[in-house]
Design a protein around this motif. Structure first.
Motif, PDB file in Angstrom:
ATOM      1  N   LEU A  25      31.365  99.762  33.897  1.00  0.00           N
ATOM      2  CA  LEU A  25      30.838 100.053  35.234  1.00  0.00           C
ATOM      3  C   LEU A  25      30.840  98.770  36.045  1.00  0.00           C
ATOM      4  O   LEU A  25      30.299  97.756  35.600  1.00  0.00           O
ATOM      5  CB  LEU A  25      29.402 100.576  35.161  1.00  0.00           C
ATOM      6  N   LYS A  27      29.516  97.697  39.707  1.00  0.00           N
ATOM      7  CA  LYS A  27      28.729  98.230  40.822  1.00  0.00           C
ATOM      8  C   LYS A  27      28.811  97.343  42.050  1.00  0.00           C
ATOM      9  O   LYS A  27      29.099  96.149  41.957  1.00  0.00           O
ATOM     10  CB  LYS A  27      27.268  98.394  40.388  1.00  0.00           C
ATOM     11  N   TYR A  40      22.578 102.340  23.002  1.00  0.00           N
ATOM     12  CA  TYR A  40      21.937 102.456  24.303  1.00  0.00           C
ATOM     13  C   TYR A  40      22.238 101.237  25.166  1.00  0.00           C
ATOM     14  O   TYR A  40      22.366 101.329  26.380  1.00  0.00           O
ATOM     15  CB  TYR A  40      20.419 102.625  24.102  1.00  0.00           C
ATOM     16  N   LEU A  90      28.116 106.860  45.570  1.00  0.00           N
ATOM     17  CA  LEU A  90      27.084 107.817  45.166  1.00  0.00           C
ATOM     18  C   LEU A  90      26.012 107.957  46.240  1.00  0.00           C
ATOM     19  O   LEU A  90      25.454 106.961  46.703  1.00  0.00           O
ATOM     20  CB  LEU A  90      26.444 107.371  43.846  1.00  0.00           C
ATOM     21  N   ASP A  92      22.517 108.755  46.805  1.00  0.00           N
ATOM     22  CA  ASP A  92      21.327 108.827  45.965  1.00  0.00           C
ATOM     23  C   ASP A  92      20.114 108.314  46.725  1.00  0.00           C
ATOM     24  O   ASP A  92      19.894 107.119  46.834  1.00  0.00           O
ATOM     25  CB  ASP A  92      21.547 108.006  44.690  1.00  0.00           C
ATOM     26  N   PHE A  96      12.240 107.468  42.338  1.00  0.00           N
ATOM     27  CA  PHE A  96      11.892 107.349  40.928  1.00  0.00           C
ATOM     28  C   PHE A  96      10.420 106.979  40.837  1.00  0.00           C
ATOM     29  O   PHE A  96       9.966 106.020  41.463  1.00  0.00           O
ATOM     30  CB  PHE A  96      12.743 106.278  40.249  1.00  0.00           C
TER      31      PHE A  96
ATOM     32  N   ARG B  22      24.370 110.463  40.338  1.00  0.00           N
ATOM     33  CA  ARG B  22      24.335 109.379  39.343  1.00  0.00           C
ATOM     34  C   ARG B  22      25.407 109.566  38.295  1.00  0.00           C
ATOM     35  O   ARG B  22      26.031 110.615  38.204  1.00  0.00           O
ATOM     36  CB  ARG B  22      22.976 109.338  38.634  1.00  0.00           C
ATOM     37  N   LEU B  23      25.543 108.515  37.480  1.00  0.00           N
ATOM     38  CA  LEU B  23      26.460 108.569  36.343  1.00  0.00           C
ATOM     39  C   LEU B  23      25.623 108.677  35.073  1.00  0.00           C
ATOM     40  O   LEU B  23      24.688 107.911  34.867  1.00  0.00           O
ATOM     41  CB  LEU B  23      27.315 107.309  36.330  1.00  0.00           C
ATOM     42  N   VAL B  33      22.090 107.374  28.873  1.00  0.00           N
ATOM     43  CA  VAL B  33      21.875 106.372  29.911  1.00  0.00           C
ATOM     44  C   VAL B  33      22.155 107.013  31.257  1.00  0.00           C
ATOM     45  O   VAL B  33      23.198 107.650  31.432  1.00  0.00           O
ATOM     46  CB  VAL B  33      22.811 105.163  29.720  1.00  0.00           C
ATOM     47  N   HIS B  35      22.649 105.994  35.167  1.00  0.00           N
ATOM     48  CA  HIS B  35      22.819 104.859  36.069  1.00  0.00           C
ATOM     49  C   HIS B  35      22.829 105.306  37.516  1.00  0.00           C
ATOM     50  O   HIS B  35      23.546 106.243  37.893  1.00  0.00           O
ATOM     51  CB  HIS B  35      24.129 104.116  35.762  1.00  0.00           C
ATOM     52  N   LYS B  36      22.047 104.612  38.329  1.00  0.00           N
ATOM     53  CA  LYS B  36      22.121 104.800  39.774  1.00  0.00           C
ATOM     54  C   LYS B  36      23.264 103.942  40.316  1.00  0.00           C
ATOM     55  O   LYS B  36      23.921 103.223  39.571  1.00  0.00           O
ATOM     56  CB  LYS B  36      20.789 104.394  40.431  1.00  0.00           C
ATOM     57  N   ARG B  37      23.461 104.027  41.621  1.00  0.00           N
ATOM     58  CA  ARG B  37      24.597 103.315  42.206  1.00  0.00           C
ATOM     59  C   ARG B  37      24.435 101.796  42.095  1.00  0.00           C
ATOM     60  O   ARG B  37      25.418 101.060  42.109  1.00  0.00           O
ATOM     61  CB  ARG B  37      24.784 103.722  43.680  1.00  0.00           C
ATOM     62  N   GLU B  41      20.288  97.764  35.042  1.00  0.00           N
ATOM     63  CA  GLU B  41      19.545  98.602  34.100  1.00  0.00           C
ATOM     64  C   GLU B  41      19.642 100.070  34.472  1.00  0.00           C
ATOM     65  O   GLU B  41      19.718 100.421  35.644  1.00  0.00           O
ATOM     66  CB  GLU B  41      18.089  98.168  34.067  1.00  0.00           C
ATOM     67  N   PRO B  42      19.614 100.950  33.464  1.00  0.00           N
ATOM     68  CA  PRO B  42      19.578 102.388  33.747  1.00  0.00           C
ATOM     69  C   PRO B  42      18.234 102.784  34.331  1.00  0.00           C
ATOM     70  O   PRO B  42      17.215 102.168  34.020  1.00  0.00           O
ATOM     71  CB  PRO B  42      19.787 103.022  32.372  1.00  0.00           C
ATOM     72  N   VAL B  43      18.234 103.796  35.189  1.00  0.00           N
ATOM     73  CA  VAL B  43      16.976 104.264  35.772  1.00  0.00           C
ATOM     74  C   VAL B  43      16.219 105.114  34.764  1.00  0.00           C
ATOM     75  O   VAL B  43      14.995 105.062  34.690  1.00  0.00           O
ATOM     76  CB  VAL B  43      17.238 105.052  37.081  1.00  0.00           C
ATOM     77  N   ASN B  44      16.944 105.873  33.980  1.00  0.00           N
ATOM     78  CA  ASN B  44      16.354 106.635  32.875  1.00  0.00           C
ATOM     79  C   ASN B  44      17.257 106.467  31.665  1.00  0.00           C
ATOM     80  O   ASN B  44      18.461 106.222  31.810  1.00  0.00           O
ATOM     81  CB  ASN B  44      16.229 108.135  33.200  1.00  0.00           C
TER      82      ASN B  44
END
Lengths: 233, 233
Positions: A25, A27, A40, A90, A92, A96, B22-23, B33, B35-37, B41-44
């Motif tokens: 990725l 970004k 993870y 994206l 978005d 959160f 999101r991805l 995982v 990922h936001k734009r 770090e992943p958001v969740n």
DNA sequence: ACGTCGATCTCGAAC
DNA sequence: GTTCGAGGTCGACGT
């Protein structure tokens, strides 16, 4: 991007990642993540703030260099073959929200000090100390200073030592200073350690704190759960 | 997967993520995982070990539930629309190697003790203590015990306190015990703190340790750099 | 820039 | 299982 790539990192440490198929990725905020088929965590990465330098080398291989000037780190990714490239913008704007953090506990305790002990009067949040912070500081019902260290999870020795340092420093001036750990549970050897350092423990869970704060939260939460959980089975 | 989704997490804490594009990575080892734009770090997320439960709800929305039984956590992802689904079996047998870790420094010091001080004879690595580990323990040229705490980065007060605890404990039995921090550099207030606790500092960089170890590393490294960096500009 | 601390930290290793 | 320390920790916040 998905493809057969290799990577080298250089900065605080150095690393090499041999050829293999991965997902990469890149970004727009200048962050990079390389994911292997498992795990993870990314195998290689670069936090946001990178400058990218992309080029096709003389031998035809695609090379992406991500340099983070602030910390003088660089990550080089080379692609031997690329299966997929997707470029996205994206959309978005979704919020959160995270509940039951240590910050929530702090807020609950300052607002409802009896969660800790009757007669407790907090005077300061985030009190600055020569080395570090005190979560909550105040006076107990006898007027003695009480230092509170909050943790939302299991207490480890490190946390006890941390509080111990603050307390011992303040006891030089006033031996009646109390130190208290507030957390849902105690780790194995920590009970004895607390006793040794003459510190106290008050059991309190993030959930209890949330419940105490729920009056103000209820509106927001019900709104969200309506939107998000309406379709739950 | 790339698409318009929302997510709720419940476990050690709780969180809600409102609708947005999101991805999402779902891996075969049971990790997830989102990922936001933006952001490294992943958001969740969910670490490996999840059980997946995927279903199309009565209303037609795709829902993926990832439950981690070991820690009783769950992550629900709902898709309102999906732009892309890719299912891959990544062929990845490439090794990942990290250099100049604290472990590397430890190995270099045990192998070449003069990096620390002439006449130093290490006797133990990773000596167990009532609270924590001692990186390297040995005797100096006078036969006095020397406790070495290694850090590969800037020294912070926490590291000094940690060493201080070990040393003060051992000085109860033998006041001649020495404590030494080995690191590339000292943080701001730490020099004074070291003096107060009668601890020593020896400057040593991970790079120097690497160089010392390079004789054995050279073969592997040159092999790798041949393969990886042959195409560098 | 440095210093400190929380984190759904994750991960590994030891007990 | 629990406990513990390391991490290229990251990110946030303050000085």
């Amino acid at each position: 991007m998905i493809g057969d790539c290799s990577a080298t990192y250089s900065g605080r440490a150095s690393s090499t990642l041999d050829w293999g198929e991965r997902l990469v990725l890149v970004k727009s905020d200048g962050s990079v993540v390389i994911h292997k088929r498992e795990g993870y965590e990314p195998v290689n990465w670069q936090p946001s703030g990178c400058i990218f330098d992309t080029l096709i080398q003389p031998d035809g291989l695609l090379k992406i260099r991500a340099i983070r000037p602030s910390s003088r780190e660089s990550l080089d990714i080379r692609f031997r073959s690329v299966f997929l490239i997707v470029e996205l913008n994206l959309a978005d704007r979704g919020d959160f929200l995270l509940y039951a953090s240590e910050e929530d506990m702090k807020r609950a305790i300052v607002k409802y000090p009896s969660l800790i002990e009757d007669g407790f009067r907090p005077t300061m949040k985030e009190k600055r100390q020569p080395s570090g912070f005190i979560d909550v500081f105040g006076l107990d019902k006898n007027g003695d200073p009480l230092i509170v260290e909050i943790k939302k999870g299991l207490i480890r020795k490190e946390a006890v030592f941390q509080l111990g340092r603050y307390v011992s420093r303040m006891r030089e001036g006033n031996p009646r200073v109390r130190g208290m750990i507030v957390a849902p549970s105690l780790g194995k050897g920590t009970a004895k350690l607390l006793k040794t350092l003459k510190l106290e423990f008050k059991q309190l869970s993030p959930k209890t704190c949330l419940d105490a704060l729920q009056k103000e939260r209820r509106a927001r939460e019900s709104m969200l759960s309506q939107r998000l959980c309406a379709h739950d089975d």
